[in-house]
Scaffold this motif. Structure first.
Motif, PDB file in Angstrom:
ATOM      1  N   LYS A 125      -2.422  -1.990   2.519  1.00 45.24           N
ATOM      2  CA  LYS A 125      -3.044  -3.328   2.400  1.00 45.24           C
ATOM      3  C   LYS A 125      -2.053  -4.338   1.862  1.00 45.24           C
ATOM      4  O   LYS A 125      -1.043  -3.976   1.263  1.00 45.24           O
TER       5      LYS A 125
ATOM      6  N   HIS B  86      -2.371  -8.126  -0.482  1.00 46.42           N
ATOM      7  CA  HIS B  86      -3.194  -9.180  -1.086  1.00 46.42           C
ATOM      8  C   HIS B  86      -2.700 -10.500  -0.523  1.00 46.42           C
ATOM      9  O   HIS B  86      -1.561 -10.896  -0.804  1.00 46.42           O
TER      10      HIS B  86
ATOM     11  N   GLU C  48      -4.256 -11.181  -6.370  1.00 50.61           N
ATOM     12  CA  GLU C  48      -3.868 -10.052  -7.206  1.00 50.61           C
ATOM     13  C   GLU C  48      -3.803 -10.541  -8.659  1.00 50.61           C
ATOM     14  O   GLU C  48      -3.485 -11.699  -8.921  1.00 50.61           O
ATOM     15  N   HIS C  49      -4.122  -9.680  -9.574  1.00 50.78           N
ATOM     16  CA  HIS C  49      -4.222  -9.953 -11.018  1.00 50.78           C
ATOM     17  C   HIS C  49      -5.444 -10.816 -11.365  1.00 50.78           C
ATOM     18  O   HIS C  49      -6.242 -10.395 -12.207  1.00 50.78           O
TER      19      HIS C  49
ATOM     20  N   VAL D 180      -8.002 -11.070  -9.768  1.00 47.29           N
ATOM     21  CA  VAL D 180      -9.171 -10.271  -9.375  1.00 47.29           C
ATOM     22  C   VAL D 180      -9.638  -9.362 -10.526  1.00 47.29           C
ATOM     23  O   VAL D 180     -10.817  -9.022 -10.634  1.00 47.29           O
ATOM     24  N   VAL D 181      -8.697  -9.010 -11.405  1.00 45.14           N
ATOM     25  CA  VAL D 181      -9.042  -8.168 -12.562  1.00 45.14           C
ATOM     26  C   VAL D 181      -9.965  -8.940 -13.523  1.00 45.14           C
ATOM     27  O   VAL D 181     -10.702  -8.370 -14.303  1.00 45.14           O
TER      28      VAL D 181
ATOM     29  N   GLY E 127       3.339  -2.390  -3.716  1.00 44.99           N
ATOM     30  CA  GLY E 127       2.202  -3.304  -3.642  1.00 44.99           C
ATOM     31  C   GLY E 127       1.450  -3.204  -2.332  1.00 44.99           C
ATOM     32  O   GLY E 127       0.629  -4.070  -2.019  1.00 44.99           O
TER      33      GLY E 127
ATOM     34  N   GLY F 166      -0.490  -0.587  -1.418  1.00 50.37           N
ATOM     35  CA  GLY F 166      -1.699   0.246  -1.503  1.00 50.37           C
ATOM     36  C   GLY F 166      -1.507   1.683  -1.064  1.00 50.37           C
ATOM     37  O   GLY F 166      -2.469   2.341  -0.651  1.00 50.37           O
TER      38      GLY F 166
ATOM     39  N   PRO G 163      -8.649  -0.414 -12.478  1.00 49.98           N
ATOM     40  CA  PRO G 163      -8.387  -1.201 -11.265  1.00 49.98           C
ATOM     41  C   PRO G 163      -9.589  -2.033 -10.865  1.00 49.98           C
ATOM     42  O   PRO G 163     -10.729  -1.709 -11.214  1.00 49.98           O
ATOM     43  N   SER G 164      -9.330  -3.107 -10.112  1.00 45.41           N
ATOM     44  CA  SER G 164     -10.427  -3.976  -9.681  1.00 45.41           C
ATOM     45  C   SER G 164     -11.264  -3.316  -8.586  1.00 45.41           C
ATOM     46  O   SER G 164     -12.419  -3.676  -8.382  1.00 45.41           O
TER      47      SER G 164
ATOM     48  N   ASP H 179      -8.072  -2.579  -3.771  1.00 45.78           N
ATOM     49  CA  ASP H 179      -7.194  -1.761  -2.907  1.00 45.78           C
ATOM     50  C   ASP H 179      -8.001  -0.715  -2.148  1.00 45.78           C
ATOM     51  O   ASP H 179      -7.921  -0.618  -0.924  1.00 45.78           O
TER      52      ASP H 179
ATOM     53  N   THR I 208       1.923  -0.671 -11.718  1.00 46.91           N
ATOM     54  CA  THR I 208       0.879  -1.703 -11.632  1.00 46.91           C
ATOM     55  C   THR I 208       0.089  -1.748 -12.941  1.00 46.91           C
ATOM     56  O   THR I 208      -0.236  -2.827 -13.449  1.00 46.91           O
TER      57      THR I 208
ATOM     58  N   VAL J  29      -0.572  -5.012 -15.201  1.00 46.45           N
ATOM     59  CA  VAL J  29      -1.922  -5.466 -15.557  1.00 46.45           C
ATOM     60  C   VAL J  29      -2.032  -5.606 -17.087  1.00 46.45           C
ATOM     61  O   VAL J  29      -2.609  -6.566 -17.592  1.00 46.45           O
TER      62      VAL J  29
ATOM     63  N   GLY K  32       0.964  -7.720  -4.645  1.00 49.74           N
ATOM     64  CA  GLY K  32       0.303  -6.626  -5.373  1.00 49.74           C
ATOM     65  C   GLY K  32       0.570  -6.816  -6.851  1.00 49.74           C
ATOM     66  O   GLY K  32       0.670  -7.952  -7.322  1.00 49.74           O
ATOM     67  N   GLY K  33       0.764  -5.704  -7.556  1.00 48.15           N
ATOM     68  CA  GLY K  33       0.963  -5.775  -9.005  1.00 48.15           C
ATOM     69  C   GLY K  33       2.241  -6.505  -9.413  1.00 48.15           C
ATOM     70  O   GLY K  33       2.336  -7.044 -10.500  1.00 48.15           O
TER      71      GLY K  33
HETATM   72  O1  PMV Z   1       0.151  -3.035  -6.862  1.00 47.13           O
HETATM   73  P1  PMV Z   1      -1.107  -2.750  -6.103  1.00 47.13           P
HETATM   74  O2  PMV Z   1      -0.911  -2.705  -4.635  1.00 47.13           O
HETATM   75  O3  PMV Z   1      -1.811  -1.522  -6.608  1.00 47.13           O
HETATM   76  O4  PMV Z   1      -2.092  -3.994  -6.344  1.00 47.13           O
HETATM   77  C1  PMV Z   1      -2.570  -4.250  -7.639  1.00 47.13           C
HETATM   78  C2  PMV Z   1      -3.496  -5.417  -7.653  1.00 47.13           C
HETATM   79  C3  PMV Z   1      -3.918  -5.863  -9.055  1.00 47.13           C
HETATM   80  O5  PMV Z   1      -4.767  -6.990  -8.871  1.00 47.13           O
HETATM   81  C4  PMV Z   1      -2.714  -6.285  -9.875  1.00 47.13           C
HETATM   82  C5  PMV Z   1      -4.652  -4.789  -9.817  1.00 47.13           C
HETATM   83  C6  PMV Z   1      -6.057  -4.501  -9.322  1.00 47.13           C
HETATM   84  O6  PMV Z   1      -6.621  -3.504  -9.816  1.00 47.13           O
HETATM   85  O7  PMV Z   1      -6.615  -5.244  -8.500  1.00 47.13           O
END
Ligand code: PMV
Length: 311
Positions: free
Chosen positions: A11, A13, A17-18, A20-21, A88, A90, A131-132, A135, A183, A187, A266-267
């Protein structure tokens, strides 16, 4: 002897990302790079070590709890992947989802997307803390989704009921290098910043939400200039959150100078690389040539790919 094989996409984003947490929306899309996991039942016990042994213990533990299974058959486990690890994209969610689906097949439980998604999330929690869920949901269901983790126990997502306009549907992935941090660490870093500078971080999170709302419309309508501005702003916000390192920033500034926009997906990572970067430009071919001249590794991906499937 029974066998099972499933493949699952990676995947990106597109935004969120972030943030979304913290309950803000994210737009994620499944890409055309996949992980394939195959299980082959065997008569004798197989030897697992290192990361694979850890993964086996965690996945079996989650499946055991859900289905009250006491004994698992012996099996051989094969993983082949087109998704770069720790970038990043997934890959961990994709491996877990495929593995879980295979194991359920072997146990005769059949395939159920919702169950595979739920159990993948459980396994992801062991790896990534809190995690949110974005992913796992994206790689299991596929397509492009609008995702929001409302309060942990309530997660809302919607498959976008339209395709992106042809003018705003193609992106390049550029490799900024492997992040030193996980990641989970990234976070945690954002969390500590949020605790120290709540007001200014909340502003950034709110801005990401507004940008996501504008971006989804711009992508649908093929508003290229808007997409460029929105991706640039979202990248600036990620930089303020401290998740983009120097190397990634210099690649992104280069893309911007050439008239395009780019962001991590991603992260991220701060100390060394920040994983993959997604880049958009009105002149993608020109951008690709320039980046190749500068020896920046490029991957071309298509979005909205299908989710987990039996092979
Ligand atoms: O690094 P990835 O692909 O696992 O993406 C992490 C996305 C974050 O928003 C940073 C963490 C999350 O749990 O959504």
């Amino acid at each position: 002897m029974r066998t099972a094989s499933y493949s699952t996409p990676g995947k990106i984003h597109l935004i969120g990302e972030h943030s979304v947490v913290y309950g803000k929306p994210a737009i994620l899309s499944a890409i055309n790079l996949r992980v394939r996991v195959s299980l082959l039942e065997t008569e004798t016990k197989q030897h697992f070590s290192g990361e694979l042994l850890r993964l086996k213990r965690i996945v079996e533990g989650v499946v055991k709890k859900e289905f009250k299974v006491s004994i698992f058959p012996h099996y051989e486990l094969n993983v082949t992947s087109q998704i770069p690890i720790g970038s990043g994209l997934g890959s961990s969610a994709a491996v877990c989802a495929s593995y879980i689906a295979c194991l359920l097949d072997l146990l005769g439980e059949g395939f159920n997307t919702e169950v595979v998604n739920k159990l993948t999330f459980e396994v992801e929690k062991t790896f990534h803390g809190n995690p949110s869920g974005g992913d796992n949901t994206t790689v299991v269901y596929g397509g492009t989704i609008w995702y929001r983790n409302e309060v942990g126990i309530v997660k809302l997502f919607s498959a976008l009921p339209f395709l992106f306009h042809i003018k705003t549907s193609k992106f390049l992935l550029l490799d900024s290098g492997h992040p030193k941090e996980s990641t989970l660490q990234m976070v945690e870093n954002v969390k500590s910043l949020h605790e120290r500078k709540r007001k200014s971080i909340e502003k950034i999170l709110d801005s990401q939400e507004q940008l996501a709302k504008s971006l989804v419309v711009a992508l649908r309508d093929g508003e290229s200039e808007d997409v460029i501005q929105l991706i640039r702003q979202s990248e600036r916000n990620l930089e303020k959150l401290g998740v983009v390192g120097l190397r990634a920033r210099s690649i992104i500034r280069m893309v911007e100078k050439l008239g395009g926009a780019a962001k991590i997906l991603g992260g991220g990572g701060y100390i060394n690389g920040s994983g993959m970067i997604m880049a958009y430009s009105l002149n993608l071919v020109g951008l690709e040539e320039t980046l190749k001249d500068k020896n920046i590794p490029i991957l071309k991906v298509s979005l909205g790919e299908s989710g987990i499937r039996k092979e």
